[in-house]
Enzyme design. Sequence first.
Site, PDB file in Angstrom:
ATOM      1  N   HIS A 151      17.788 -20.433 139.676  1.00  0.00           N
ATOM      2  CA  HIS A 151      17.098 -19.155 139.455  1.00  0.00           C
ATOM      3  C   HIS A 151      17.755 -17.995 140.176  1.00  0.00           C
ATOM      4  CE1 HIS A 151      13.353 -21.795 138.563  1.00  0.00           C
ATOM      5  NE2 HIS A 151      14.154 -21.708 137.530  1.00  0.00           N
ATOM      6  N   CYS A 165      23.874  -4.809 137.706  1.00  0.00           N
ATOM      7  CA  CYS A 165      23.551  -3.525 137.068  1.00  0.00           C
ATOM      8  C   CYS A 165      22.744  -3.753 135.796  1.00  0.00           C
ATOM      9  CB  CYS A 165      24.857  -2.773 136.737  1.00  0.00           C
ATOM     10  SG  CYS A 165      24.559  -1.104 136.124  1.00  0.00           S
ATOM     11  N   CYS A 196      24.183   1.434 140.885  1.00  0.00           N
ATOM     12  CA  CYS A 196      25.465   0.753 140.643  1.00  0.00           C
ATOM     13  C   CYS A 196      26.627   1.610 141.130  1.00  0.00           C
ATOM     14  CB  CYS A 196      25.609   0.499 139.144  1.00  0.00           C
ATOM     15  SG  CYS A 196      27.131  -0.341 138.724  1.00  0.00           S
TER      16      CYS A 196
HETATM   17  C1  BV8 Z   1      13.009 -19.512 130.163  1.00  0.00           C
HETATM   18  C2  BV8 Z   1      13.081 -16.558 140.463  1.00  0.00           C
HETATM   19  C3  BV8 Z   1      13.633 -19.079 127.944  1.00  0.00           C
HETATM   20  C4  BV8 Z   1      12.271 -15.287 140.604  1.00  0.00           C
HETATM   21  C5  BV8 Z   1      11.611 -18.087 139.253  1.00  0.00           C
HETATM   22  C6  BV8 Z   1       9.238 -24.822 128.635  1.00  0.00           C
HETATM   23  C7  BV8 Z   1      10.625 -24.685 128.503  1.00  0.00           C
HETATM   24  C8  BV8 Z   1      11.257 -23.497 128.856  1.00  0.00           C
HETATM   25  C9  BV8 Z   1      10.506 -22.428 129.376  1.00  0.00           C
HETATM   26  C10 BV8 Z   1       9.142 -22.561 129.517  1.00  0.00           C
HETATM   27  C11 BV8 Z   1       8.503 -23.744 129.146  1.00  0.00           C
HETATM   28  N1  BV8 Z   1       7.184 -23.594 129.406  1.00  0.00           N
HETATM   29  C12 BV8 Z   1       6.964 -22.364 129.929  1.00  0.00           C
HETATM   30  C13 BV8 Z   1       8.116 -21.706 129.985  1.00  0.00           C
HETATM   31  C14 BV8 Z   1       8.269 -20.346 130.459  1.00  0.00           C
HETATM   32  C15 BV8 Z   1       8.560 -20.236 131.954  1.00  0.00           C
HETATM   33  C16 BV8 Z   1       7.748 -21.178 132.779  1.00  0.00           C
HETATM   34  O1  BV8 Z   1       8.219 -22.249 133.168  1.00  0.00           O
HETATM   35  N2  BV8 Z   1       6.523 -20.772 133.092  1.00  0.00           N
HETATM   36  C17 BV8 Z   1       5.678 -21.561 133.955  1.00  0.00           C
HETATM   37  C18 BV8 Z   1       4.830 -20.625 134.823  1.00  0.00           C
HETATM   38  C19 BV8 Z   1       4.816 -22.445 133.071  1.00  0.00           C
HETATM   39  N3  BV8 Z   1       9.961 -20.453 132.193  1.00  0.00           N
HETATM   40  C20 BV8 Z   1      10.780 -19.385 132.120  1.00  0.00           C
HETATM   41  O2  BV8 Z   1      10.427 -18.284 131.815  1.00  0.00           O
HETATM   42  C21 BV8 Z   1      12.237 -19.651 132.435  1.00  0.00           C
HETATM   43  N4  BV8 Z   1      13.027 -19.053 131.396  1.00  0.00           N
HETATM   44  O3  BV8 Z   1      12.436 -20.488 129.851  1.00  0.00           O
HETATM   45  O4  BV8 Z   1      13.694 -18.710 129.299  1.00  0.00           O
HETATM   46  C22 BV8 Z   1      14.712 -18.343 127.297  1.00  0.00           C
HETATM   47  C23 BV8 Z   1      15.759 -19.062 126.732  1.00  0.00           C
HETATM   48  C24 BV8 Z   1      16.755 -18.365 126.082  1.00  0.00           C
HETATM   49  C25 BV8 Z   1      16.728 -16.958 126.038  1.00  0.00           C
HETATM   50  C26 BV8 Z   1      15.695 -16.257 126.656  1.00  0.00           C
HETATM   51  C27 BV8 Z   1      14.674 -16.948 127.290  1.00  0.00           C
HETATM   52  C28 BV8 Z   1      12.651 -18.964 133.723  1.00  0.00           C
HETATM   53  C29 BV8 Z   1      11.880 -19.526 134.880  1.00  0.00           C
HETATM   54  C30 BV8 Z   1      12.436 -18.960 136.193  1.00  0.00           C
HETATM   55  C31 BV8 Z   1      11.437 -18.003 136.805  1.00  0.00           C
HETATM   56  N5  BV8 Z   1      11.936 -17.558 138.118  1.00  0.00           N
HETATM   57  N6  BV8 Z   1      12.160 -17.695 140.416  1.00  0.00           N
HETATM   58  C32 BV8 Z   1      11.523 -15.238 141.910  1.00  0.00           C
HETATM   59  O5  BV8 Z   1      11.598 -16.188 142.708  1.00  0.00           O
HETATM   60  O6  BV8 Z   1      10.870 -14.190 142.134  1.00  0.00           O
HETATM   61  S1  BV8 Z   1      10.474 -19.346 139.280  1.00  0.00           S
HETATM   62  C33 BV8 Z   1       9.810 -19.399 140.852  1.00  0.00           C
HETATM   63  O7  BV8 Z   1       8.594 -20.076 140.734  1.00  0.00           O
HETATM   64  C34 BV8 Z   1      10.612 -20.227 141.796  1.00  0.00           C
HETATM   65  O8  BV8 Z   1      11.995 -20.060 141.633  1.00  0.00           O
HETATM   66  C35 BV8 Z   1      10.164 -21.620 141.518  1.00  0.00           C
HETATM   67  O9  BV8 Z   1      10.950 -22.200 140.523  1.00  0.00           O
HETATM   68  C36 BV8 Z   1       8.813 -21.398 140.955  1.00  0.00           C
HETATM   69  C37 BV8 Z   1       7.786 -21.823 141.960  1.00  0.00           C
HETATM   70  O10 BV8 Z   1       7.805 -23.211 141.923  1.00  0.00           O
HETATM   71  P1  BV8 Z   1       7.951 -24.063 143.253  1.00  0.00           P
HETATM   72  O11 BV8 Z   1       9.249 -23.811 143.891  1.00  0.00           O
HETATM   73  O12 BV8 Z   1       7.606 -25.434 142.873  1.00  0.00           O
HETATM   74  O13 BV8 Z   1       6.874 -23.440 144.215  1.00  0.00           O
HETATM   75  P2  BV8 Z   1       5.321 -23.760 144.202  1.00  0.00           P
HETATM   76  O14 BV8 Z   1       4.660 -22.877 145.178  1.00  0.00           O
HETATM   77  O15 BV8 Z   1       4.846 -23.805 142.796  1.00  0.00           O
HETATM   78  O16 BV8 Z   1       5.261 -25.236 144.768  1.00  0.00           O
HETATM   79  C38 BV8 Z   1       5.605 -25.470 146.100  1.00  0.00           C
HETATM   80  C39 BV8 Z   1       5.339 -26.938 146.302  1.00  0.00           C
HETATM   81  O17 BV8 Z   1       5.704 -27.288 147.629  1.00  0.00           O
HETATM   82  C40 BV8 Z   1       3.869 -27.298 146.139  1.00  0.00           C
HETATM   83  O18 BV8 Z   1       3.794 -28.476 145.373  1.00  0.00           O
HETATM   84  C41 BV8 Z   1       3.405 -27.547 147.585  1.00  0.00           C
HETATM   85  O19 BV8 Z   1       2.414 -28.553 147.638  1.00  0.00           O
HETATM   86  C42 BV8 Z   1       4.669 -28.020 148.241  1.00  0.00           C
HETATM   87  N7  BV8 Z   1       4.777 -27.748 149.672  1.00  0.00           N
HETATM   88  C43 BV8 Z   1       4.279 -26.691 150.363  1.00  0.00           C
HETATM   89  N8  BV8 Z   1       4.665 -26.784 151.650  1.00  0.00           N
HETATM   90  C44 BV8 Z   1       5.452 -27.898 151.755  1.00  0.00           C
HETATM   91  C45 BV8 Z   1       5.525 -28.515 150.495  1.00  0.00           C
HETATM   92  N9  BV8 Z   1       6.215 -29.635 150.265  1.00  0.00           N
HETATM   93  C46 BV8 Z   1       6.862 -30.182 151.327  1.00  0.00           C
HETATM   94  N10 BV8 Z   1       6.845 -29.648 152.574  1.00  0.00           N
HETATM   95  C47 BV8 Z   1       6.150 -28.517 152.812  1.00  0.00           C
HETATM   96  N11 BV8 Z   1       6.119 -28.003 154.072  1.00  0.00           N
END
Ligand code: BV8
Length: 312
Positions: free
Chosen positions: A129, A137, A213
């Site tokens: 990501h 830009c 930029c």
């Molecule tokens: C795309 C950068 C298409 C920005 C991020 C199926 C297939 C393809 C796409 C989709 C699909 N279904 C839905 C989609 C759309 C979407 C998506 O996935 N939506 C989700 C909400 C359902 N996906 C997209 O839009 C992707 N793009 O598909 O494009 C396309 C194709 C061609 C042409 C045009 C378009 C792009 C997704 C990337 C988004 N950007 N990050 C930023 O950071 O600001 S995602 C961002 O959220 C992070 O990078 C990370 O990936 C995500 C958060 O997830 P986690 O890292 O897991 O964090 P979270 O808090 O959820 O979990 C933390 C875990 O840690 C928890 O389980 C917790 O219990 C645990 N934890 C906490 N403390 C600890 C711990 N574990 C161990 N030790 C600890 N101490």
Amino acid sequence: MASSRAVVPAADLQSFTEYLSGCKRVIALLGAGISASSGLPTFRGAGGLWRSYDATSLATPEAFQRTPGLVWQFYSYRRHMALQAEPNKAHYALAELSRRNQDFITLSQNVDGLSPRALHPSKQLHLLHGSLFDVKCTSFYCDYVRENDFTDPLVPALDIPKMAAGLNPSATDKTGEEAAQAIHNAMGTNGDVDISDASNPIPQLNEDELPKCTKCKNGLLRPGVVWFGEALPDKTLSEVDRWVAAGPIDLCLVIGTSARVWPAAGYVDEARSQGARIAVCNMDSSDTPGDLQFGDWFFQGDAGVIVPEILK
Ligand code: BV8
């Protein structure tokens, strides 16, 4: 800081380390949880950064189009927080495993820069990501990209401690921790950030105060991260897909991620379909999709403690 002392049950540790010692092709998927014990909030876990935000209200091209100033403040706050943080023992343990095994690759969903700062061998680390520290830009005809720019603030208007002082004049700490918290609170204390809400206390910035930029001279720069609705970088995907296609996978490590974001989460299924056994490390068994809870190993606790223990 996540501090629960994780104790890996001896039997699990023994079966895992015995299996790992015989593994050749290993893949890891990292999420925000691995950086929690470095003091960086996760997105959905306890106290998650985005728990008080509607993620799609800030991390999308549409939000940037509509309010570039607020989106830049969100990312500047996260740049500032990440620069105050240090990689933890889990980041270093994964970097060390990469040096021991050239056939081990890490896919990180994190944009916080901590794995690269842990000297993780770059050819074996794929930032799915992007990075908070890359900018690019937005002008249609300009291809300018600047990587690894750790300047903080990027421009005077994005000075986090200064911005927070305006929000919280009583902030006394110099590290910016309190300042960043003030920003965090101001950016969304209850529920979604209403980015159109004039009462939102975050100062409104004009576009001319934002990073510009230096190549085309007037294009607005944006954070070099992949927003929701944007495709992951082709180069990254083809490198990863080439590795995945090169043969059966022995082990998949799923560390600190809710595995809810796609297509990143899909690599776990891909590994499983190639014969991999699955080891999950998560603080919270309920925040891991059901199928992962029944991986071959589930190590519950702080990744910063567990990962170095199971990889040593
Ligand atoms: C795309 C950068 C298409 C920005 C991020 C199926 C297939 C393809 C796409 C989709 C699909 N279904 C839905 C989609 C759309 C979407 C998506 O996935 N939506 C989700 C909400 C359902 N996906 C997209 O839009 C992707 N793009 O598909 O494009 C396309 C194709 C061609 C042409 C045009 C378009 C792009 C997704 C990337 C988004 N950007 N990050 C930023 O950071 O600001 S995602 C961002 O959220 C992070 O990078 C990370 O990936 C995500 C958060 O997830 P986690 O890292 O897991 O964090 P979270 O808090 O959820 O979990 C933390 C875990 O840690 C928890 O389980 C917790 O219990 C645990 N934890 C906490 N403390 C600890 C711990 N574990 C161990 N030790 C600890 N101490």
